[in-house]
Design a protein around this motif. Structure first.
Motif, PDB file in Angstrom:
ATOM      1  N   UNK A 109      -3.081  21.157 -35.174  1.00 44.95           N
ATOM      2  CA  UNK A 109      -2.384  19.919 -35.515  1.00 44.95           C
ATOM      3  C   UNK A 109      -1.937  19.170 -34.128  1.00 44.95           C
ATOM      4  N   UNK A 110      -1.563  19.867 -33.123  1.00 47.79           N
ATOM      5  CA  UNK A 110      -1.147  19.272 -32.028  1.00 47.79           C
ATOM      6  C   UNK A 110      -2.286  18.491 -31.365  1.00 47.79           C
ATOM      7  N   UNK A 111      -3.481  19.062 -31.453  1.00 45.84           N
ATOM      8  CA  UNK A 111      -4.680  18.273 -30.823  1.00 45.84           C
ATOM      9  C   UNK A 111      -4.681  16.910 -31.546  1.00 45.84           C
ATOM     10  N   UNK A 112      -4.739  16.908 -32.752  1.00 48.99           N
ATOM     11  CA  UNK A 112      -4.673  15.821 -33.614  1.00 48.99           C
ATOM     12  C   UNK A 112      -3.595  14.766 -33.268  1.00 48.99           C
ATOM     13  N   UNK A 113      -2.407  15.376 -32.977  1.00 48.47           N
ATOM     14  CA  UNK A 113      -1.240  14.349 -32.985  1.00 48.47           C
ATOM     15  C   UNK A 113      -1.321  13.850 -31.662  1.00 48.47           C
ATOM     16  N   UNK A 114      -2.074  14.480 -30.469  1.00 51.53           N
ATOM     17  CA  UNK A 114      -2.030  14.049 -29.114  1.00 51.53           C
ATOM     18  C   UNK A 114      -2.915  12.712 -29.187  1.00 51.53           C
ATOM     19  N   UNK A 115      -3.975  12.998 -29.952  1.00 57.97           N
ATOM     20  CA  UNK A 115      -5.012  11.686 -29.952  1.00 57.97           C
ATOM     21  C   UNK A 115      -4.366  10.781 -30.857  1.00 57.97           C
ATOM     22  N   UNK A 116      -3.835  10.696 -31.798  1.00 57.54           N
ATOM     23  CA  UNK A 116      -3.403   9.897 -32.650  1.00 57.54           C
ATOM     24  C   UNK A 116      -2.063   9.091 -32.319  1.00 57.54           C
ATOM     25  N   UNK A 117      -1.419   9.715 -31.368  1.00 59.23           N
ATOM     26  CA  UNK A 117      -0.309   9.129 -30.894  1.00 59.23           C
ATOM     27  C   UNK A 117       0.010   8.805 -29.495  1.00 59.23           C
ATOM     28  N   UNK A 118      -1.185   8.982 -28.772  1.00 58.63           N
ATOM     29  CA  UNK A 118      -0.998   9.056 -27.192  1.00 58.63           C
ATOM     30  C   UNK A 118       0.022   9.771 -26.680  1.00 58.63           C
ATOM     31  N   UNK A 119       0.080  11.093 -26.724  1.00 55.68           N
ATOM     32  CA  UNK A 119       1.045  11.904 -26.479  1.00 55.68           C
ATOM     33  C   UNK A 119       0.793  12.180 -25.120  1.00 55.68           C
ATOM     34  N   UNK A 120       1.637  12.299 -24.083  1.00 58.38           N
ATOM     35  CA  UNK A 120       1.632  12.476 -22.685  1.00 58.38           C
ATOM     36  C   UNK A 120       2.052  13.788 -22.325  1.00 58.38           C
TER      37      UNK A 120
END
Length: 276
Positions: free
Chosen positions: A95-106
């Motif tokens: 879930x974290x990996x998907x969120x990083x990619x979808x929301x440009x998490x830094x």
């Protein structure tokens, strides 16, 4: 605009992470993404998961997330901050990996139980799994019930055997700009003298950090690196420890020592894990 991801399980640990994140970025325009994985609940609470149970878990999670968002907005009336909720049935690291990619998490900010983040590495926690499996985003680990202290002094242990990339050092640099922090680079003297490669890597660090406040420190080896780092934290009043997570690097060398299970870090401080 900074995009910060905070995994939420509604424990004191995740509450500590939320409070730390809000204070750390109080002067920055940010969107905080609260992520809750119902898969964690499902996998630990029951041996057989029905569709009805999954649906109920989702509804309960959604309600709690909405309550958390309202509470956070009420207690943190900062016009620079925005909040978004993410609920997933994926495993937490997925879930974290998907969120990083979808929301440009830094940056990911996570809470952990115990005196220090390092102890938790031995306990098979969610924090450990995320650090081991999420390789595309830095993770800031916050000790349980940690009261925010501006990270004016950031410790950076290194063996100088690795040529750090610009991306890795940029993460460290970005953290220092928030509070005009000083970077204290510490090396444990396990060798009699530095190699040419190590000296070259020092020169690279000096060049990259030329516009930052930094100091080099050298500590005699007493065979227990964890004890050396604990003393370093105490002596220089370190507010945050930053380490690059690479094979045979400082994190691995420190955490593989059984002695660290018995030790407590005083003060307890956040740990910034930078992926290679």
């Amino acid at each position: 605009m900074k995009n910060i991801l905070i995994p939420i399980d509604f424990s004191k640990n995740s509450q500590s992470a939320v409070q730390y994140a809000l204070m750390l970025y109080k002067n920055e325009v940010c969107t905080f993404y609260f992520l809750h994985s119902t898969n964690f609940i499902n996998s630990t609470s029951r041996t057989y998961i029905t569709p009805h149970y999954v649906e109920e878990s989702y509804k309960k999670g959604l309600k709690k997330m909405q309550e958390l968002e309202l509470k956070t907005k009420r207690e943190n009336a900062n016009t620079k901050h925005d909040y978004k909720n993410i609920i997933s049935n994926d495993k937490l690291h997925t879930a974290i990996d998907k969120a990083i990619k979808q929301n440009d998490i830094e940056l990911i900010i996570m809470g952990t139980k115990g005196c220090t983040a390092a102890v938790e590495f031995f306990a098979g926690s969610n924090t450990v799994e995320v650090i081991n499996k999420v390789k595309n985003c830095p993770i800031l680990v916050i000790p349980e019930e940690y009261s925010f202290v501006a990270p004016k002094q950031i410790g950076f242990p290194t063996d100088y055997n690795r040529k750090y990339t610009d991306r890795e050092l940029e993460t460290l640099k970005n953290m220092t700009t928030l509070y005009n922090s000083e970077i204290r680079i510490v090396h444990i003297n396990v060798e009699k003298s530095l190699t040419l490669a190590q000296k070259h890597n020092i020169e690279r660090l000096e060049k990259y950090l030329a516009d930052q406040k930094y100091n080099f420190h050298y500590i005699d080896d007493n065979s227990k690196k964890s004890e050396n780092i604990i003393m370093f934290i105490k002596d220089y009043k370190i507010d945050m420890l930053a380490m690059v997570n690479y094979e045979h690097g400082p994190i691995e060398n420190v955490l593989k020592e059984p002695v660290i299970k018995k030790l407590a870090f005083h003060p307890r401080i956040p740990l910034l894990v930078i992926p290679e």
